[in-house]
Enzyme design. Structure first.
Site, PDB file in Angstrom:
ATOM      1  N   LEU A   1       0.820  -1.154   0.352  1.00 55.83           N
ATOM      2  CA  LEU A   1      -0.147  -0.054  -0.288  1.00 55.83           C
ATOM      3  C   LEU A   1       0.584   0.884   0.394  1.00 55.83           C
ATOM      4  O   LEU A   1       2.217   1.416   0.663  1.00 55.83           O
ATOM      5  CB  LEU A   1      -0.561   0.458   1.333  1.00 55.83           C
ATOM      6  CG  LEU A   1      -2.150   0.853   1.180  1.00 55.83           C
ATOM      7  CD1 LEU A   1      -3.042   0.065   0.129  1.00 55.83           C
ATOM      8  CD2 LEU A   1      -3.152   0.507   2.658  1.00 55.83           C
ATOM      9  N   ASP A   2       0.730   2.140  -1.118  1.00 56.95           N
ATOM     10  CA  ASP A   2       1.651   3.453  -0.520  1.00 56.95           C
ATOM     11  C   ASP A   2       1.618   3.536  -0.212  1.00 56.95           C
ATOM     12  O   ASP A   2       1.218   3.919   1.461  1.00 56.95           O
ATOM     13  CB  ASP A   2       1.008   4.620  -2.070  1.00 56.95           C
ATOM     14  CG  ASP A   2       1.255   4.077  -4.000  1.00 56.95           C
ATOM     15  OD1 ASP A   2       1.720   2.577  -3.839  1.00 56.95           O
ATOM     16  OD2 ASP A   2       0.530   4.682  -4.059  1.00 56.95           O
ATOM     17  N   SER A   3       3.186   4.847   0.590  1.00 57.23           N
ATOM     18  CA  SER A   3       2.970   5.388   1.691  1.00 57.23           C
ATOM     19  C   SER A   3       2.232   6.032   1.913  1.00 57.23           C
ATOM     20  O   SER A   3       1.991   6.461   3.245  1.00 57.23           O
ATOM     21  CB  SER A   3       4.754   5.788   1.457  1.00 57.23           C
ATOM     22  OG  SER A   3       4.821   6.395   0.722  1.00 57.23           O
TER      23      SER A   3
END
Length: 271
Positions: A74-76
């Protein structure tokens, strides 16, 4: 003195043994900011400390005292459901990568960034006043079903063993990966307050919401980037019912929400 050391060591060994005997899948809530790997390391550190391990090093892979992995980056800048496999549950994570996911994405029209989200630098600005709610709903039809999608340059995909995002940050030139087949099961416009719009998305594995929003902006004769992204469901795990907040990252809470696995009965892959 030897007796007191033994008495102290025994419950610690027992707690660690109990932790190491856990096998299955569960979900945690990932907040905005840290990477998925950072969140996983924090979780491991918290659990090892709870088991009495002094100064645990969650990044140490050799003789790893706790086997754990996550079921899809999951993207930062994103938040939401992060599925975690522990023990033999790590063997089930491939089904999470391939399975269905749901997202709520807030896009911003008129600005494109190099990372395709709000963490990047603005590289293009275009008018968006001509765009109506009906225009967006009409264009979304082309992004529903089995489609071809080019992954973002800033991604967890790798070239020569290194993530594309890391290579870009080091100043290396990176060529875009070729378009690949992805599936969008459901795609609806929930809200439109220019320049912001909110999408409800249900998709299969390998799909990038950032690419969708970028492509949608181009299709609308403008540009766009992801301003906010929340994963609300991954496989059978939902944000509301299953994702443990950081305050509940304890063995007790994990055991309550754990989907156990068995070596003799491998899980069926998601279809």
């Amino acid at each position: 003195m030897a007796g007191s050391i033994s008495n102290t060591a025994s419950p610690i060994a027992s707690s660690l043994s109990k932790l190491q005997s856990v096998n299955g899948l569960f979900a945690i809530y990932k907040k905005q900011g840290p990477t998925s790997a950072d969140v996983l390391n924090t979780l491991k550190e918290v659990l090892l400390k709870e088991a009495g391990v002094q100064n645990p090093n969650p990044r140490k892979r050799r003789k790893q005292s706790l086997k754990m992995g996550h079921g899809g980056t999951l993207d930062s800048a994103a938040s939401g459901v992060l599925v975690v496999g522990v023990g033999n549950g790590t063997k089930m994570l491939s089904t999470m990568l391939a399975g269905s996911k749901k997202y709520v994405a807030v896009g911003e029209l008129g600005k494109a960034t190099d990372s395709l989200d709000a963490t990047g630098s603005v590289i293009l600005e275009k008018d968006f006043e001509h765009i109506t709610r009906l225009d967006i709903e009409e264009k979304l039809k082309a992004f529903t079903g089995d489609i071809m999608q080019v992954p973002p340059l800033y991604s967890a995909l790798k070239k020569d063993g290194q993530r594309l995002s890391v290579l870009l940050k080091k100043g290396h030139k990176v060529e875009a990966k070729p378009a690949r087949p992805v599936t969008v099961y459901k795609l609806t416009l929930q809200e439109f307050k220019p320049p912001l719009f909110t999408l409800d998305i249900e998709c299969g594995g390998g799909f990038y919401v950032r690419s969708l929003v970028d492509d949608l902006g181009k299709a609308l004769s403008s540009c766009a980037h992801v301003k906010e992204l929340i994963r609300t469901k991954q496989g059978q795990f939902t944000l509301e019912e299953h994702a443990l907040p950081e305050a509940q990252w304890t063995l007790e809470h994990i055991l309550r929400s754990l989907q156990p696995c068995s070596d003799s009965e491998p899980p069926d892959a998601d279809t």
